[in-house]
Design an enzyme around this catalytic site. Sequence first.
Site: not given
Ligand code: FEO
Length: 442
Positions: A239, A130, A126, A70, A272, A192, A211, A128
């Site tokens: 996390y 990543d 999601h 991030h 993750h 998230h 996430d 984002e």
């Molecule tokens: Fe909210 Fe791992 O991205």
Amino acid sequence: MTCDITWISISGDAHQPCSAIQDVTDILKTVGRLLDQGVECWVVVRLDSVEVVKDVFWVGAVDWNVRNFHGFTYSTHRGTTYNAYLIRDKRIALVDSVYAPFSEEMVQRIREIVDPSKIEYVVANHVETDHSGAISRILELAPNAKVVGTARCKEGLQKHYFGDWDFQVVKTGDEIGLGEKSLRFLEAPMLHWPDSMFTYIEKDALLLPNDAFGQHLATSKRFDDEVDERILMDEAAKYYANILWPFSQLITRKIEEVQRMDLKINTIAPSHGIIWRSNPTRIVEAYLKWAAGEARKRTLIVYDTMWESTEKMARAILEGVRSLGVEAMLVRLPLSDRGDIIKELLDAKGLLMGSSTINNGPLPTLAPFLEELRGLKPSNKIAAAFGSYGWGGGAVRAVEDALGRAGIQVVSPSLTVKWVPDVDELRRCFEFGKEFARKVLE
Ligand code: FEO
């Protein structure tokens, strides 16, 4: 003349026994020798996928070297993984992808299982980057695939990648049949981002919550029973504290919603870190505890000091806290990692914050931590402030104000010392710590 050298995991050669090649250097030497001889050759790096349950494969990537996430807001001392999952059935689906620089790694893992052009659904739990970074690449290879996500996901992906993609918007309860298996969706806004959702495969009792329940942990292992549990829970806590803490109420509600749905869940495969297969309840229970603000009766003393006066105070306060048997941890801010301190705070009821005074305020080194607290809004914490000054003061009042903005209850009057604490003042510091410990023990 052509030959292939296949490097399987760390060694291996189509022309030599695997044991003849010990490391990458040997492989490169072999390639160099062949090139010198005018032999055209390729190094083929084989990247294995991992079967999570029958016909569901981990095809993600391990980012061993990322140390900031991030931007520079989250330290990832142990790297991370970007988990994508391929479902092989009559119709093939890919759930999530990886950060763009790892696109080819993911594609290679997919190729080990299926021809990527056969993918019919690309589920984006999601937006984002990543998790969506490789979506353009996968849609190049599977141009007829439908992209599946929430309405906000569609909007977010279009604004990230500007692709003219065939999009199927889904909402909670919608299902896509793949043959033997089907994908059921559950919207999970703010876990998230507003676009987030979970994907559930009933046949396998498998939840893919993106996430949620993740950890930033790079490892060659994929499952919870293969890694050190203390490291795993440490990273899961970090996390939660650094990413999900502000959404605690939503997390509780979402877990309760899933519990009411009575979904059987044997495996939780987040986006993750490792996959929870041996004890998925462990992480769900931990989330419920963290979301409820449950913490041990311990105290963090977080401070910075200019000429050691505040440091002396902090040490005397520590002794006072300890005198009642309350565990205490002393953290000088610029020397410690902010994300690690926030993780420690997750499991500490008490926070004591100290600062010397500069320009009628606290040392600027406190600012990032206080700002982080404002955003995270840690619940069920108690706090007090202390510090030193030379003439006008102001640091301690500003710290108290910042704690209030973070929603943290200040339970004791602050303690300030002019210039250097003398013996009596150090005794007051001890008593200040002791009094705070009493409140922690309540
Ligand atoms: Fe909210 Fe791992 O991205």
